[in-house]
Scaffold this motif. Sequence first.
Motif, PDB file in Angstrom:
ATOM      1  N   ASP A   1       3.980  16.089  -5.709  1.00  0.00           N
ATOM      2  CA  ASP A   1       4.695  14.992  -5.806  1.00  0.00           C
ATOM      3  C   ASP A   1       3.623  13.798  -6.649  1.00  0.00           C
ATOM      4  O   ASP A   1       2.958  12.651  -6.777  1.00  0.00           O
ATOM      5  N   GLU A   2       3.854  14.661  -7.597  1.00  0.00           N
ATOM      6  CA  GLU A   2       2.329  13.783  -9.080  1.00  0.00           C
ATOM      7  C   GLU A   2       3.520  12.443  -9.660  1.00  0.00           C
ATOM      8  O   GLU A   2       3.109  12.099 -10.086  1.00  0.00           O
ATOM      9  N   ARG A   3       5.676  12.725  -9.067  1.00  0.00           N
ATOM     10  CA  ARG A   3       5.044  10.825  -9.484  1.00  0.00           C
ATOM     11  C   ARG A   3       5.530   9.919  -8.794  1.00  0.00           C
ATOM     12  O   ARG A   3       6.248   9.430  -9.095  1.00  0.00           O
ATOM     13  N   GLU A   4       5.074  10.070  -7.740  1.00  0.00           N
ATOM     14  CA  GLU A   4       4.153   9.479  -6.402  1.00  0.00           C
ATOM     15  C   GLU A   4       6.180   8.393  -6.161  1.00  0.00           C
ATOM     16  O   GLU A   4       6.071   7.263  -6.016  1.00  0.00           O
ATOM     17  N   ARG A   5       6.743   9.126  -5.579  1.00  0.00           N
ATOM     18  CA  ARG A   5       7.849   8.631  -4.890  1.00  0.00           C
ATOM     19  C   ARG A   5       7.816   8.740  -3.157  1.00  0.00           C
ATOM     20  O   ARG A   5       8.627   8.412  -2.321  1.00  0.00           O
ATOM     21  N   ALA A   6       7.319   9.983  -3.742  1.00  0.00           N
ATOM     22  CA  ALA A   6       7.318  10.450  -1.800  1.00  0.00           C
ATOM     23  C   ALA A   6       5.948   9.304  -0.690  1.00  0.00           C
ATOM     24  O   ALA A   6       4.822   9.799  -1.022  1.00  0.00           O
ATOM     25  N   ASN A   7       5.875   7.644  -0.287  1.00  0.00           N
ATOM     26  CA  ASN A   7       4.899   7.384   0.285  1.00  0.00           C
ATOM     27  C   ASN A   7       5.134   7.659   1.568  1.00  0.00           C
ATOM     28  O   ASN A   7       5.412   7.383   2.519  1.00  0.00           O
ATOM     29  N   HIS A   8       4.095   8.491   1.916  1.00  0.00           N
ATOM     30  CA  HIS A   8       3.027   8.912   3.054  1.00  0.00           C
ATOM     31  C   HIS A   8       2.838   7.506   4.058  1.00  0.00           C
ATOM     32  O   HIS A   8       1.888   7.800   4.968  1.00  0.00           O
ATOM     33  N   ALA A   9       2.658   6.426   3.747  1.00  0.00           N
ATOM     34  CA  ALA A   9       1.953   5.380   3.893  1.00  0.00           C
ATOM     35  C   ALA A   9       2.198   5.385   5.742  1.00  0.00           C
ATOM     36  O   ALA A   9       1.400   5.024   6.893  1.00  0.00           O
ATOM     37  N   THR A  10       3.414   5.333   5.355  1.00  0.00           N
ATOM     38  CA  THR A  10       4.148   5.403   7.630  1.00  0.00           C
ATOM     39  C   THR A  10       3.878   6.898   8.740  1.00  0.00           C
ATOM     40  O   THR A  10       4.035   6.723   9.834  1.00  0.00           O
ATOM     41  N   ARG A  11       3.474   7.921   7.734  1.00  0.00           N
ATOM     42  CA  ARG A  11       3.575   8.969   8.297  1.00  0.00           C
ATOM     43  C   ARG A  11       2.175   9.125   8.958  1.00  0.00           C
ATOM     44  O   ARG A  11       1.538  10.274   9.245  1.00  0.00           O
ATOM     45  N   GLU A  12       1.486   9.037   7.244  1.00  0.00           N
ATOM     46  CA  GLU A  12       0.229   9.294   7.752  1.00  0.00           C
ATOM     47  C   GLU A  12      -0.907   7.556   7.361  1.00  0.00           C
ATOM     48  O   GLU A  12      -1.707   7.365   7.061  1.00  0.00           O
ATOM     49  N   PRO A  13      -1.134   7.137   8.843  1.00  0.00           N
ATOM     50  CA  PRO A  13      -1.210   5.609   9.018  1.00  0.00           C
ATOM     51  C   PRO A  13      -3.451   5.655   9.027  1.00  0.00           C
ATOM     52  O   PRO A  13      -3.871   4.790   7.971  1.00  0.00           O
ATOM     53  N   GLU A  14      -3.820   6.935   9.640  1.00  0.00           N
ATOM     54  CA  GLU A  14      -4.684   6.842   9.506  1.00  0.00           C
ATOM     55  C   GLU A  14      -5.266   7.453   8.533  1.00  0.00           C
ATOM     56  O   GLU A  14      -6.465   7.180   7.724  1.00  0.00           O
ATOM     57  N   ARG A  15      -4.516   7.800   7.230  1.00  0.00           N
ATOM     58  CA  ARG A  15      -5.779   8.587   6.121  1.00  0.00           C
ATOM     59  C   ARG A  15      -5.354   7.697   5.048  1.00  0.00           C
ATOM     60  O   ARG A  15      -6.412   7.682   4.454  1.00  0.00           O
ATOM     61  N   LEU A  16      -4.621   6.745   5.294  1.00  0.00           N
ATOM     62  CA  LEU A  16      -4.573   5.637   4.189  1.00  0.00           C
ATOM     63  C   LEU A  16      -5.380   5.153   5.618  1.00  0.00           C
ATOM     64  O   LEU A  16      -5.813   4.347   4.651  1.00  0.00           O
ATOM     65  N   ALA A  17      -5.243   4.594   6.351  1.00  0.00           N
ATOM     66  CA  ALA A  17      -6.474   3.290   6.861  1.00  0.00           C
ATOM     67  C   ALA A  17      -8.150   4.071   6.337  1.00  0.00           C
ATOM     68  O   ALA A  17      -8.608   3.032   5.625  1.00  0.00           O
ATOM     69  N   ALA A  18      -8.599   5.678   6.374  1.00  0.00           N
ATOM     70  CA  ALA A  18      -9.704   5.488   6.315  1.00  0.00           C
ATOM     71  C   ALA A  18      -9.684   5.738   4.633  1.00  0.00           C
ATOM     72  O   ALA A  18     -10.935   5.416   3.822  1.00  0.00           O
ATOM     73  N   LEU A  19      -8.747   5.512   3.651  1.00  0.00           N
ATOM     74  CA  LEU A  19      -8.557   6.014   2.381  1.00  0.00           C
ATOM     75  C   LEU A  19      -9.001   4.642   1.305  1.00  0.00           C
ATOM     76  O   LEU A  19      -9.699   3.923   0.590  1.00  0.00           O
ATOM     77  N   ARG A  20      -8.389   3.450   2.717  1.00  0.00           N
ATOM     78  CA  ARG A  20      -8.522   2.923   2.037  1.00  0.00           C
ATOM     79  C   ARG A  20      -9.916   1.772   2.395  1.00  0.00           C
ATOM     80  O   ARG A  20      -9.900   1.100   1.574  1.00  0.00           O
ATOM     81  N   ALA A  21     -10.450   2.272   3.498  1.00  0.00           N
ATOM     82  CA  ALA A  21     -11.956   1.727   3.831  1.00  0.00           C
ATOM     83  C   ALA A  21     -12.798   2.035   2.755  1.00  0.00           C
ATOM     84  O   ALA A  21     -13.441   1.132   2.358  1.00  0.00           O
ATOM     85  N   ASP A  22     -12.703   3.959   2.503  1.00  0.00           N
ATOM     86  CA  ASP A  22     -13.220   3.610   1.070  1.00  0.00           C
ATOM     87  C   ASP A  22     -13.358   3.109  -0.118  1.00  0.00           C
ATOM     88  O   ASP A  22     -14.088   2.705  -0.380  1.00  0.00           O
ATOM     89  N   TRP A  23     -12.302   2.747   0.235  1.00  0.00           N
ATOM     90  CA  TRP A  23     -12.041   2.564  -1.324  1.00  0.00           C
ATOM     91  C   TRP A  23     -12.604   0.459  -1.319  1.00  0.00           C
ATOM     92  O   TRP A  23     -13.210   0.356  -2.015  1.00  0.00           O
ATOM     93  N   GLU A  24     -12.415  -0.028  -0.062  1.00  0.00           N
ATOM     94  CA  GLU A  24     -13.254  -1.658  -0.199  1.00  0.00           C
ATOM     95  C   GLU A  24     -14.859  -1.360   0.233  1.00  0.00           C
ATOM     96  O   GLU A  24     -15.547  -2.093  -0.032  1.00  0.00           O
TER      97      GLU A  24
ATOM     98  N   ASP B   1       0.450  -1.471  -0.069  1.00  0.00           N
ATOM     99  CA  ASP B   1       0.150  -0.435   0.039  1.00  0.00           C
ATOM    100  C   ASP B   1       0.254   1.248  -0.425  1.00  0.00           C
ATOM    101  O   ASP B   1       1.848   1.606   1.130  1.00  0.00           O
ATOM    102  N   TYR B   2       0.433   2.253  -0.823  1.00  0.00           N
ATOM    103  CA  TYR B   2       1.146   3.548  -0.465  1.00  0.00           C
ATOM    104  C   TYR B   2       0.382   4.404  -0.925  1.00  0.00           C
ATOM    105  O   TYR B   2      -1.376   4.808  -1.325  1.00  0.00           O
ATOM    106  N   LEU B   3       0.502   6.007  -0.568  1.00  0.00           N
ATOM    107  CA  LEU B   3       0.053   7.126   0.080  1.00  0.00           C
ATOM    108  C   LEU B   3       0.231   7.849  -1.238  1.00  0.00           C
ATOM    109  O   LEU B   3       2.024   8.193  -0.145  1.00  0.00           O
TER     110      LEU B   3
END
Length: 438
Positions: A388-411, A380-382
């Motif tokens: 960062d249009e080149r999608e190189r700076a992965n915020h997944a570990t820095r913003e786990p709550e945002r990642l979890a919310a978006l993942r839940a939305d996708w699910e 998983d990536y955020l």
Amino acid sequence: MTASRPNIVFIVADDLGFADLGCYGGREAEFGPVSPVLDRLAANGLKLTQGYSNSPVCSPTRFAMITGRWQYRLRGAADEPINSRSKGSSTLGLPPEHPTLPSLLQASGYRTALIGKWHLGYPPHFSPLKSGYDEFFGPMSGGVDYFSHCSNTGQHDLYFGEEEQHSEGYLTDLLSRRACEWVQRPSEQPFFLSLHYTAPHWPWETRDDAAIVDDVRANLFHLHGGNIHTYRRMIHHMDEGIGWLVEALRESGQLDNTLIVFTSDNGGERFSDNWPLVGGKMDLTEGGIRVPWIAHWPAVIAPGGVSPQHCLTMDWSATMLDAAGVAADPAHPLDGVSLLGVLRAPSATFRRPLYWRMNHRGQRALRDGDWKYLRVDGHDYLFNLPADERERANHATREPERLAALRADWEAWNATMPPIPDDATVSLGYGAKDMPQR
């Protein structure tokens, strides 16, 4: 709305990269500007900078484009993409009974035509004439040689209606000339024209390359052929043909009240310019799904507009129906959202979450506002796309709550879609080979 219902021309390139056009930052070729006609249409109309295709591969996007609905609702779109093994299948194609953009417009009084690529199933079970088009001229499959008009299996694939049509000439030019002739036919009806080029899809051939017509039959993806110079020339040939069509509309007095929309069915392949994006066809990184979107309609769209509105292919289908004053079939409500308000006022943007899923490498993605959730190969990536249009700076570990919310939305969204069938296949082009390994 204008005093009369607009004519509509929906132009779709095949495998065109985000920055292949001059108006999207593309570099000039050795012969000069690659896309002067499309650049002028953008300058005199509306250019969208954050527009997407429904899929990073061809036929699934075309299911969404013609139905105005998530392609995942139809079995045929689960194969990525439909290929020659689909011939004779009664399931791998667009069901004739399903309402479509052309069938809804046709029923409301529009005359309709598809000139160009179909790629939504083979006769006798499927065809453009069974799904709302009065007329069809083009190939049924995904890619054909530009001179022999044969598919990669060596079979001739150029049709008029449901009958083979043997015509001499470079396919891009044949499609452009046929489109010009069709829009100039005298009629009291408004028209809807789908002009779906195969350019710049492989095999990479310009007007001057007739001698290599046997090449594509020997190599499925023309892996040993092509170069950036040929690729740019192919785009230029398409751009010239669009210029012929614009002039035909002008000469017949129809240009002012014709909505012309241009895009690509997915991101580019190996010769494409996707800068600053990464990835390409078969990939849910930005290079596989962010595409050019140009709209030109002098009666409604002011010149020089640029919009950051987030949108998908099926939103333009909804927009065209809205512009024509045609409602969706109540039994098949649209998933696409009309952008007619944005055409009138480019600054009038609205929130539009965008969702994707792919068999290939277990990919999924969601874009909502500035943020994008991406999964590839179980990781998983955020990403914050404006930063960062080149999608190189992965915020997944820095913003786990945002990642979890978006993942839940996708699910939650995915739970509303039919599951991917176990027998669905992926036909890998070299776009897949070139996908970034994360």
